[in-house]
Scaffold this active site. Structure first.
Site, PDB file in Angstrom:
ATOM      1  N   HIS B 215      18.518  10.133   2.482  1.00  0.00           N
ATOM      2  CA  HIS B 215      18.243   9.365   2.650  1.00  0.00           C
ATOM      3  C   HIS B 215      18.552   8.247   1.498  1.00  0.00           C
ATOM      4  O   HIS B 215      18.448   7.023   1.577  1.00  0.00           O
ATOM      5  CB  HIS B 215      17.407   8.878   3.681  1.00  0.00           C
ATOM      6  CG  HIS B 215      17.126   8.939   4.707  1.00  0.00           C
ATOM      7  ND1 HIS B 215      17.708  10.551   5.821  1.00  0.00           N
ATOM      8  CD2 HIS B 215      17.040   8.005   6.246  1.00  0.00           C
ATOM      9  CE1 HIS B 215      17.627  10.022   6.448  1.00  0.00           C
ATOM     10  NE2 HIS B 215      17.196   8.912   6.671  1.00  0.00           N
ATOM     11  N   SER B 219      24.455   6.567   4.038  1.00  0.00           N
ATOM     12  CA  SER B 219      25.383   7.515   4.968  1.00  0.00           C
ATOM     13  C   SER B 219      26.610   6.951   4.471  1.00  0.00           C
ATOM     14  O   SER B 219      27.047   6.150   4.380  1.00  0.00           O
ATOM     15  CB  SER B 219      26.048   7.725   6.589  1.00  0.00           C
ATOM     16  OG  SER B 219      24.591   8.137   6.929  1.00  0.00           O
ATOM     17  N   LYS B 242      24.116   5.867  20.120  1.00  0.00           N
ATOM     18  CA  LYS B 242      25.320   6.333  20.205  1.00  0.00           C
ATOM     19  C   LYS B 242      24.832   8.007  20.083  1.00  0.00           C
ATOM     20  O   LYS B 242      25.311   8.829  21.037  1.00  0.00           O
ATOM     21  CB  LYS B 242      25.639   6.080  19.767  1.00  0.00           C
ATOM     22  CG  LYS B 242      27.522   6.635  19.110  1.00  0.00           C
ATOM     23  CD  LYS B 242      28.255   6.341  18.037  1.00  0.00           C
ATOM     24  CE  LYS B 242      29.392   6.408  18.020  1.00  0.00           C
ATOM     25  NZ  LYS B 242      30.078   5.811  16.831  1.00  0.00           N
ATOM     26  N   ASP B 243      23.976   8.768  19.366  1.00  0.00           N
ATOM     27  CA  ASP B 243      23.734   9.901  19.303  1.00  0.00           C
ATOM     28  C   ASP B 243      23.056  10.599  20.813  1.00  0.00           C
ATOM     29  O   ASP B 243      23.939  11.502  21.382  1.00  0.00           O
ATOM     30  CB  ASP B 243      22.491  10.137  18.420  1.00  0.00           C
ATOM     31  CG  ASP B 243      22.841  10.347  17.154  1.00  0.00           C
ATOM     32  OD1 ASP B 243      24.929   9.945  16.824  1.00  0.00           O
ATOM     33  OD2 ASP B 243      22.049  10.403  16.248  1.00  0.00           O
ATOM     34  N   GLU B 286      31.507  38.486  15.142  1.00  0.00           N
ATOM     35  CA  GLU B 286      31.548  37.388  16.053  1.00  0.00           C
ATOM     36  C   GLU B 286      32.892  36.232  15.945  1.00  0.00           C
ATOM     37  O   GLU B 286      33.264  36.260  14.286  1.00  0.00           O
ATOM     38  CB  GLU B 286      29.789  36.843  15.746  1.00  0.00           C
ATOM     39  CG  GLU B 286      29.009  37.196  16.833  1.00  0.00           C
ATOM     40  CD  GLU B 286      28.744  36.958  18.268  1.00  0.00           C
ATOM     41  OE1 GLU B 286      29.607  37.708  18.704  1.00  0.00           O
ATOM     42  OE2 GLU B 286      28.395  36.316  18.972  1.00  0.00           O
TER      43      GLU B 286
END
Ligand code: HEM
Lengths: 253, 406
Positions: B215, B219, B242-243, B286
């Site tokens: 923040h 972004s 959108k998320d 893994e």
């Protein structure tokens, strides 16, 4: 220039995949299982036949420790039938005076181990330990197809092979020398439901039964999966429409 | 309309004066957080990672209620979860596959950062915290995989902890210290369970710092240029919606695997109880550790292999300074773009090599891929910044790039 670099990279990856294909053993026998696919379910009659094979053939050497008698209601047996079946087994217990006694099995009991301990089991099998079968189809590559193939994989060793003492030749077993003798041949069991007991049929039935033993929640998983997917799909579509509607405000500006 | 404030409104204001948590959220992920308007779907993966962390913690807590961290009972307790605990099979499959999907999401998130130059000034600290999260995730997943106490749990733990013995002089004491004994045994299982429970909450705290650090500059965006205030839109409702859509789309894949291929990403050997006397023919970690495992085994010397493996992650800390180009987004860097995609392919090759026995062709390919991995960061990144001519940058997000005069 860029294209050349990318082509070199592609060649590099392709050789990797070619190397991967080179190392496979004999291909497993494959079968259409009723529990395959998105909606797959167990065939209860097949599981009942598989249980019969386990009890009559495999149980003398292999435990099935994660399966309790009460679980057998999933094969279509009634509670009373399960009680009766459990009562055919005996378990060690201690009575009120503290003496060792045997008691009859109850639905809460698990299938017993045929051997008192692992050393005894090895000593009875030329040094090889018969593994517990309750997770077998999840513990081997190929799953039920592996067990199905293994049961039918016994053959004469190719000329020149030295079999170790007490070992048998099985083309699907890693290393081909297995401590377990051939178990399944035609008419090995007489099915209670009259199904013709070919070696192939018996192998399929025991493999299906062992897959149920390993993954008893498979049907619930498939059914829950459908409900969840429909829910998530509707959520996704609504979220998409909402997102479009909200973002349309930007274009109006 | 009444001018009286409703009782709810008054209660809300009363509370906000004392703890302004709603305004805090509104400033963090709500209407008061301006985000560039041109973020593409690769910007969904941050919120997806947060979702996966929540899923892991929630399913993990319910697993822990039924799990027994003892070498004689761990395997049985996991089977009891699978068979007798209500919806235990669902919780466990969500957790086991959740780890894989968490890594898929985070890998995409990291590659997104590499492509769009999100690690460059002023976001270096944000990038660092991201790498710390990645390291903590790896530790968590490694220790989690030990808990079911299957063959791969046991032997994976043995191989990986043994790596520390490569350190001169203090190596062996460190390994004994990690094990709590002279081999992987009950004390190892106990401490791994304790740490496996702890680390996800450390990750949660790091995520908080990560978002805080985000923040400060705000972004990045696909063009990699500063977003003017006019080119920003409120996070809520634009990016929340959108998320949400991205989350739904992602869950379709996650649940498809949970319900129809729950063991596809696991190793069959882990359904065999741990046995210190029987070594599996081929010990593999893994899938999400395979690239680093390949780097480890590409190097013939054990100590150097360990150094290279850890170096492969630690090098990420310094790439803000290794990359000498001031242009962030690879969209304007024709050559960087090529080397970036080669790096992605190279990562896939490394993953594949990690799953093979280290001999013959896979070993050679593993070595070439290891070299490219480091050359990308240590040579290409600094040199390219000097010699590459970037395409002209747009003046702002809304103005198209001016065509250069012909
Ligand atoms: C960063 C988040 C986490 C990751 C990446 C992670 C990863 C894993 C993995 C890979 C396994 C082995 C799965 C298997 O093959 O069975 C596992 C098992 C387990 N985890 Fe976690 N985990 C996380 C968070 C948690 C939390 C917060 C808890 C407890 C509160 C927890 C409790 C357990 C338990 C009890 C097991 C053993 C049961 C089992 O094996 O299914 N995990 N975890």
């Amino acid at each position: 220039m860029k294209k050349i670099v990318l082509a070199a990279a592609a060649a590099f990856t392709l050789t990797s995949t070619a190397a991967l294909a080179a190392e496979a053993g004999p291909e497993l026998l494959k079968r259409q299982w009723t529990f395959d696919g998105a909606t797959g379910k167990f065939d209860k009659l097949q599981l009942q036949r598989g249980l019969q094979v386990y009890r009559e053939v495999c149980a003398s050497c292999h435990s099935l420790k994660y399966v309790a008698f009460r679980n057998l209601t999933a094969l279509g047996y009634s509670e009373d039938q399960v009680k009766a079946l459990a009562a055919e087994y005996e378990f060690k217990a201690i009575d009120e005076e503290g003496s060792d006694v045997t008691r009859k099995g109850t639905p809460a009991d698990h299938f017993p181990n045929p051997y008192p301990n692992d050393n005894f089991a090895r000593a009875s099998n030329n040094g090889a330990l018969p593994p517990d079968l309750s997770l077998m189809t999840k513990a081997r590559v190929g799953g039920p197809n592996y067990v199905y193939s293994l049961m039918q994989g016994y053959e004469d060793p190719p000329p020149g092979t030295e079999l170790l003492a007490g070992m048998n030749y099985n083309k699907y077993f890693p290393g081909h020398q297995i401590g377990m003798p051939k178990q399944i041949s035609d008419d090995q069991v007489t099915y209670a439901d009259g199904t013709k007991a070919s070696a192939e049929q018996i192998s399929a039935d025991i493999s299906a039964f062992l897959h149920w033993a390993a993954e008893p929640k498979l049907e619930a998983r498939h059914a829950t999966g459908f409900r969840v997917m429909i829910y998530v799909l509707i959520f996704t579509i609504l979220a998409y429409l909402l997102k479009r509607k909200i973002w349309a405000r930007l274009e109006k500006k | 309309m009444s001018t009286e404030k409703s009782v709810w409104r008054r209660a809300y204001e009363w509370h906000e004066q004392r703890l302004p948590i709603v305004s805090f959220l509104d400033h963090s992920i709500g209407t008061k957080y301006p985000a560039p308007k041109n973020l593409n779907y690769f910007w969904n993966f941050g919120s997806l990672a947060l979702f996966m962390l929540a899923v892991m913690i929630l399913t993990g807590i319910f697993l822990a209620m039924n799990y027994t961290a003892h070498k004689d009972m761990a395997f049985d307790s996991v089977e009891r979860i699978m068979r007798d605990v209500n919806f235990g099979w669902l919780i466990r499959y969500m957790h086991a596959n959740g780890a894989s999907f968490f890594f898929i999401v985070v890998y995409v998130h990291i590659f997104r950062g590499l492509y769009y130059g999100s690690y460059k000034a002023p976001r270096e600290v944000l990038w660092w915290i991201g790498i710390l999260i990645f390291l903590a995730m790896m530790a968590t997943a490694f220790m989690g995989y030990v808990l079911p106490w299957g063959q791969m749990s046991f032997w994976g733990a043995t191989v990986i902890t043994n790596l520390f013995s490569a350190i001169p002089v203090i190596g062996d004491p460190i390994v004994t210290f990690l094990w709590g004994g002279f081999s992987v045994d009950n004390p190892t299982l106990n401490r791994f369970f304790s740490l496996h429970y702890l680390l996800p909450f450390v990750i949660a705290a790091l995520v908080f710092l990560h978002i805080w650090a985000l923040h400060i500059p705000g972004s990045n965006n696909p063009l990699g240029i500063e977003a003017a205030p006019a080119d920003k839109i409120p996070f809520h409702p634009y990016y929340t919606s959108k998320d949400a859509f991205g989350l739904g789309f992602f869950m379709l894949f996650y649940f498809a695997v949970v319900f129809w291929a729950p063991n596809a990403m696991g190793h069959p050997d882990n359904y065999i109880p741990a046995n210190p006397l029987v070594t599996p023919p081929h010990i593999v970690p893994e899938w999400y550790f395979l690239p680093f495992y390949a780097i480890l085994r590409a190097i013939p010397d054990k100590l150097l292999g360990v150094v290279a493996m850890f170096g492969a992650i630690l090098v990420l800390f310094v790439i803000p300074w290794l990359d000498t180009s001031r242009v962030r987004s690879a969209s304007f860097r024709p050559w960087f773009r090529v080397f970036f995609w080669l790096f992605v392919i190279n990562a896939v090759v490394l993953t594949w090599c990690g799953a093979q026995l280290p001999e013959g062709l896979p070993l050679i390919q593993g070595r070439i891929a290891t070299i490219y991995y480091f050359v990308f960061f240590l040579v290409i990144m600094p040199v390219l910044g000097w010699i590459e001519t970037p395409k002209p940058l747009p003046a702002s997000i809304s103005t198209p790039v001016l065509k250069p005069a012909e």
